[in-house]
Enzyme design. Structure first.
Site, PDB file in Angstrom:
ATOM      1  N   HIS A 331      11.801  31.158  37.464  1.00  0.00           N
ATOM      2  CA  HIS A 331      12.098  31.218  38.752  1.00  0.00           C
ATOM      3  C   HIS A 331      11.113  32.935  39.049  1.00  0.00           C
ATOM      4  O   HIS A 331      10.848  32.944  39.710  1.00  0.00           O
ATOM      5  CB  HIS A 331      13.513  31.579  38.674  1.00  0.00           C
ATOM      6  CG  HIS A 331      13.741  31.843  40.383  1.00  0.00           C
ATOM      7  ND1 HIS A 331      13.975  33.695  40.957  1.00  0.00           N
ATOM      8  CD2 HIS A 331      14.047  31.326  41.244  1.00  0.00           C
ATOM      9  CE1 HIS A 331      14.933  33.615  41.938  1.00  0.00           C
ATOM     10  NE2 HIS A 331      14.231  32.425  42.378  1.00  0.00           N
ATOM     11  N   CYS A 332      11.213  33.283  37.364  1.00  0.00           N
ATOM     12  CA  CYS A 332      10.173  34.932  37.953  1.00  0.00           C
ATOM     13  C   CYS A 332       8.797  35.079  37.974  1.00  0.00           C
ATOM     14  O   CYS A 332       7.878  35.733  38.401  1.00  0.00           O
ATOM     15  CB  CYS A 332      10.728  35.556  36.120  1.00  0.00           C
ATOM     16  SG  CYS A 332      12.450  35.954  36.012  1.00  0.00           S
ATOM     17  N   ILE A 333       7.772  33.590  37.706  1.00  0.00           N
ATOM     18  CA  ILE A 333       6.771  33.343  37.724  1.00  0.00           C
ATOM     19  C   ILE A 333       6.314  32.669  39.254  1.00  0.00           C
ATOM     20  O   ILE A 333       4.917  32.171  39.294  1.00  0.00           O
ATOM     21  CB  ILE A 333       5.677  33.107  36.381  1.00  0.00           C
ATOM     22  CG1 ILE A 333       6.006  31.378  36.099  1.00  0.00           C
ATOM     23  CG2 ILE A 333       6.050  33.659  35.556  1.00  0.00           C
ATOM     24  CD1 ILE A 333       6.009  30.788  35.160  1.00  0.00           C
TER      25      ILE A 333
END
Length: 340
Positions: A331-333
């Protein structure tokens, strides 16, 4: 009433934006470590491209490496980068009252001006993507990151006090002021505040507690949460706190929340200390769910839970250990552009 609202991440996507790892701690100290990072980012991009077009923002110095790993699997957008966490450096896309798109620029400052972070180039990426997508820009009056929030698309938002009330992000801000700004730019009317994120994410090289490895909406009224079941891990107590807070909460429509526990991986530590491995940090996009895997006995169970939570979508698991070793997950990238 706000002129803008952020749609749920489960709505249809036009494309997903990512950023290719370029330098610093994300690549590591050796070419072997650098290749591990490039390969993992690329495996995530290829999995997403099964369902949704991917635009990869690439620093000029990394263009050849990106092409070598990705070929024609993605579209390329060349801009200078410091790092590769698109959820945080990119804009958050919202809809207007006319159902067109706009983009929130959160004033990225290196996760609260962290001493190890560089953001001179990354703080410009949101503006670059505003121009690329040709949508109006909404300049936020607070500093935040996309990983610090999660919405249900019906007026409810999950957030952590340790991020939005961080004095290095928003000095002197009150919860009420943050809620008012969320309402203005995201159209939310109810904030469910968690106190903090996971243990490792609150340590030196973390974000100070992003919500997107702790809890997320699978649907309005339905929340998946990180369930650390081993009392030896300090996140065991955090999971209890999160569950209790969610159990006593209602959403913007007054509904009690249905909670779905997603067991943490069984591994507790790596060479740096307590891990923050989390299956919560997944991407839902069109017909798919791109899930984190950790070569762990709980990988299959987590994938089954996600498949049941997002019925009708195919779950593809990608080994995310190299991502978490560098400070985040799938999700972070990634950052979604809603379908126009």
């Amino acid at each position: 009433m706000s002129k803008f609202f952020m749609p749920a991440e489960t709505e249809a996507h036009e494309r997903i934006f990512m950023a290719f790892p370029t330098s610093g701690y994300t690549l590591g100290d050796t070419e072997e470590e650098a290749e591990a990072a490039r390969n993992t980012w690329s495996q995530v991009a290829k999995a997403i491209a099964t369902f949704t077009p991917v635009t990869m923002v690439v620093d000029p110095s990394a263009h050849a490496d990106a092409r070598r790993h990705l070929g024609d699997a993605v579209d390329y957008l060349i801009h200078e980068l410091d790092d590769a966490w698109m959820r945080d450096i990119g804009p958050t896309f919202v809809r207007t009252a006319e159902n067109t798109l706009a983009a929130v620029n959160w004033n990225f400052n290196g996760w609260g001006a962290q001493s190890w972070a560089s953001w001179e180039k990354d703080q410009l990426i949101a503006g670059h993507l505003v121009q690329y997508t040709a949508v109006p820009e909404i300049r936020a009056n607070i500093t935040n990151e996309g990983g610090g929030i999660h919405v249900d698309g019906e007026g409810t938002i999950l957030a952590t006090r340790s991020v939005q009330l961080d004095p290095e992000r928003n000095p002197g801000a009150t919860a009420t002021q943050i809620e008012e700004e969320f309402s203005r730019v995201l159209g939310t009317s109810k904030v469910i505040w968690l106190d903090r994120g996971l243990t490792r994410d609150n340590e030196e090289f973390g974000t100070r507690g992003h919500v997107d490895i702790v809890a997320c909406f699978a649907a309005p009224g339905v929340v998946l949460y990180h369930d650390q079941q081993n009392p030896e891990h300090p996140d065991f107590l955090i999971s209890q706190e999160v569950r209790e807070r969610l159990e006593e909460s209602t959403d913007a429509k007054g509904r009690k929340l249905k909670l779905i526990a997603v067991p943490a991986p069984q591994v507790l530590r790596d060479e740096e200390g307590w891990v923050d491995y989390s299956y919560i940090n997944h991407l839902v996009t069109n017909g798919g769910v791109i899930a984190c895997a950790f070569d762990d006995p709980n990988d299959e169970q987590a994938a089954r839970i996600l498949a049941e939570a997002y019925l009708g979508r195919e779950v593809i698991s990608v080994d995310a250990r190299e991502l978490f070793a560098r400070g985040g997950g799938i999700h972070c990238i990634t950052q979604q552009l809603p379908r126009r």
